[in-house]
Design a protein around this motif. Structure first.
Motif, PDB file in Angstrom:
ATOM      1  N   GLU A 104      -1.743   6.282   1.025  1.00 49.08           N
ATOM      2  CA  GLU A 104      -2.988   5.669   1.482  1.00 49.08           C
ATOM      3  C   GLU A 104      -2.981   5.346   2.967  1.00 49.08           C
ATOM      4  O   GLU A 104      -3.921   4.759   3.495  1.00 49.08           O
ATOM      5  CB  GLU A 104      -3.275   4.400   0.667  1.00 49.08           C
ATOM      6  CG  GLU A 104      -3.531   4.673  -0.807  1.00 49.08           C
ATOM      7  CD  GLU A 104      -3.842   3.407  -1.592  1.00 49.08           C
ATOM      8  OE1 GLU A 104      -4.204   2.389  -0.954  1.00 49.08           O
ATOM      9  OE2 GLU A 104      -3.714   3.426  -2.833  1.00 49.08           O
TER      10      GLU A 104
ATOM     11  N   LYS B 284      -4.025  13.344   6.662  1.00 47.62           N
ATOM     12  CA  LYS B 284      -3.791  11.928   6.956  1.00 47.62           C
ATOM     13  C   LYS B 284      -2.948  11.726   8.208  1.00 47.62           C
ATOM     14  O   LYS B 284      -2.602  10.593   8.559  1.00 47.62           O
ATOM     15  CB  LYS B 284      -3.117  11.256   5.754  1.00 47.62           C
ATOM     16  CG  LYS B 284      -4.022  11.172   4.524  1.00 47.62           C
ATOM     17  CD  LYS B 284      -3.312  10.483   3.375  1.00 47.62           C
ATOM     18  CE  LYS B 284      -4.274  10.257   2.202  1.00 47.62           C
ATOM     19  NZ  LYS B 284      -5.285   9.215   2.525  1.00 47.62           N
TER      20      LYS B 284
ATOM     21  N   LYS C  59       0.861  -1.186   0.000  1.00 49.51           N
ATOM     22  CA  LYS C  59       0.000   0.000   0.000  1.00 49.51           C
ATOM     23  C   LYS C  59       0.896   1.233   0.000  1.00 49.51           C
ATOM     24  O   LYS C  59       1.758   1.373   0.869  1.00 49.51           O
ATOM     25  CB  LYS C  59      -0.905   0.004   1.237  1.00 49.51           C
ATOM     26  CG  LYS C  59      -1.810   1.223   1.337  1.00 49.51           C
ATOM     27  CD  LYS C  59      -2.516   1.285   2.686  1.00 49.51           C
ATOM     28  CE  LYS C  59      -3.523   0.168   2.842  1.00 49.51           C
ATOM     29  NZ  LYS C  59      -4.312   0.352   4.096  1.00 49.51           N
TER      30      LYS C  59
END
Length: 569
Positions: A306, A342, A302
């Motif tokens: 993300e 994030k 990943k």
């Protein structure tokens, strides 16, 4: 170029190759100087010429035998502090022997000369003191710092590591007892990157201490006064910076270490465009943590864009890591705003969100998001944010509880757990807890070393150590070789990528997120070449070859002399 640099930094030639040393000392003074002392390795001719005949036993003993004695004695010791005292004693008597043994067993001895044992040594500094190392500059020395630098015996210093002792690891304000940190860091400049020890200067700035225990300790060695937080502090640091570049040159590397949160960021911003400087707690820690995340993304499949990261702690280490992660995400295509969303932070007051009653400083504001304002436990923060990675940099001990680790295992197929606080007893969790409570699925890294973990089903995991030593020696070598005047954050982004790239698939399968520490000299070498060849440092045309000794016989890297940009370092 890489092959030539590697040749110059080969392990044994760094310490055992013949080198001319010019000295006016003879007899006992020569033996008392760790830089010229060879113990019983002086030949008969040397003993006769240097006035050593009769001052040593008649046997001429090779460095191999001396190293064997050193290693055997170390193996008999079980107490880490005892080992530290013994190692530092050898450094005080025979520098070449010290670095030989350190480099030959770097994986086992780094936890002694560096974290976690160096923290314990700092707390006991006045009690185990034998002879002074480094330069001590107090606030009473204002107006005379240049004169004090002149007292240092070396005139060709390339790197300075300085602390004011206010935030030593996770141990807090240790005042001048913090000298163990710059001494230990510079040991690794030499052991990990081959930078010659005479070109390294450890410094502690003494402005007092707020540690009441030390102020009552008869063995404390600094000023018995509360920390001076007035304008005099800034004036002292300004004078120190100016004195260093005045004596050693504008390209002298000055590494800031273990300053308090309130000073670390502002001093970095104040000086980074004027001097060749960086803060290892902010930028070095950021690079090694990002390297671990980049390695983890290989295991998970990943991309970093993300991931959602939750920090336990919101001080200089957390903010440094968060800013570098943001740079990495932006490089991969996100906007800065998207990247920052994030990243979440949890401090002693709870989740860092806009509008909370507790103060949020200017460095934290960009990571304060809209969110629930009543999140008071880290477990609750994990439940609310649902991160893919948790990063512990609080220095507050076991905040990654069993429930937190189990929840991370429920939320993620491969949870990322970084317990980076130092020393070991300040880590947010142990490696065994992380692997056991996530059924061996987590990707774990710690600031201090942990032993391999064997699960009930027989699987063995080797935890990664997110050690700044993977970063600062290689960056320092690149900076010294290039003669750069300013160091940007992009240097540390490049260093993180280079470190992650050196982890093999086999090592990743073992649970490692970093190469073995036994490979650290190769890691530093690769990093120095990659960073120095990038566009982030001034590119140089240089070759590596042996040159005749100059009058003072100085070199920048242990081994052969390096000619860089037409000058020998």
């Amino acid at each position: 170029m890489l092959s030539r640099l590697r040749a110059s930094m080969a392990l044994r030639p760094c310490v055992s190759a013949c080198r001319w040393t010019h000295t006016k000392e003879k007899g006992k003074p020569l033996m008392l100087n760790p830089r010229t002392n060879k113990g019983m390795a002086f030949t008969l001719l040397e003993r006769q010429i240097l006035g050593l005949q009769g001052l040593l036993p008649p046997k001429i003993e090779t460095q191999d035998i001396q190293a064997m004695r050193f290693q055997r004695n170390l193996k008999k010791m079980t107490d880490p502090l005892e080992k530290y005292i013994y190692l530092m004693g050898i450094q005080e008597r025979n520098e070449k022997l010290f670095y030989r043994v350190l480099m030959e067993d770097i994986e086992d001895l780094m936890p002694i000369v560096y974290t976690p044992t160096v923290g314990l040594a700092c707390t006991q500094y006045g009690h185990i003191f034998r002879r002074p190392k480094g330069l001590f500059i107090s606030i009473l020395d204002r107006g005379h710092i240049r004169t004090i630098l002149d007292n240092w015996p070396e005139n060709n210093v390339a790197a300075v590591v300085v602390t004011d002792g206010e935030r030593i690891l996770g141990l807090g304000d240790l005042g001048v007892f913090g000298m163990g940190i710059p001494v230990g860091k510079l040991c690794l400049y030499t052991a990990c990157a081959g930078i010659r020890p005479e070109r390294c200067l450890p410094v502690v700035i003494d402005v007092g201490t707020d540690n009441e225990t030390l102020l009552k300790d008869p063995f404390y060695m600094g000023l018995y006064q509360k920390r001076d937080r007035s304008q005099l502090y800034d004036d002292l640091i300004d004078e120190f910076m100016e004195a260093v570049v005045d004596k050693y040159g504008q390209d002298t590397l000055i590494q800031f270490e273990d300053f308090g949160n309130h000073n670390a960021f502002r001093l970095m911003r104040k000086y980074r465009e004027k001097y060749c400087t960086f803060n290892d707690d902010i930028q070095g820690t950021a690079a090694v943590a990002l390297a671990g995340l980049l390695a983890a993304q290989r295991a998970i499949g990943k991309p970093i864009t993300e991931h959602k990261v939750l920090f336990c702690g919101a001080g200089e280490a957390a903010l440094g890591i968060a800013n570098l992660i943001t740079m990495s995400m932006v490089e991969k295509g996100l906007t800065q705003t998207e990247a920052r969303k994030k990243i979440w932070m949890f401090d002693k007051y709870g989740l860092l969100v806009k509008g909370r009653t507790q103060e949020i400083d200017s460095n934290q504001e960009v990571f304060a998001h809209e969110g629930p304002g009543n999140v008071q436990s880290f477990l609750e923060a994990v439940n609310v944010i649902q991160p893919t990675a948790i990063v512990g940099v609080s220095g507050a001990g076991r905040l990654f509880t069993h429930d937190v680790l189990k929840k991370m295992g429920t939320l993620n197929k491969r949870p990322i757990v970084f317990a980076l606080s130092n020393p070991t007893n300040k880590a947010e969790c142990t490696a065994e807890e992380a692997y056991t409570l996530t059924d061996g699925r987590c990707l774990f890294a710690s600031g201090s070393p942990f032993d391999p973990v064997t699960l009930a089903d027989g699987r063995v995991f080797t935890p990664g150590q997110g050690n700044n030593a993977y970063i600062f020696p290689g960056v320092a070598l690149a900076v010294i070789l290039s003669g750069v005047r300013h160091i940007s954050d992009t240097v540390f982004l490049e260093a993180a990528k280079t470190l992650a790239d050196q982890l093999t698939d086999e090592e990743l399968a073992e649970g490692r997120l970093y190469p073995p520490l036994s490979n650290i000299r190769e890691v530093s070498l690769q990093m120095a070449v990659k960073v120095q060849n990038s566009s982030f440092l001034f590119p140089l045309r240089f070759g590596v070859h042996t040159k005749k000794r100059t009058e003072r016989g100085q070199t920048g890297v242990m081994g052969k002399d390096l000619e860089v940009g037409g000058r020998t370092i």
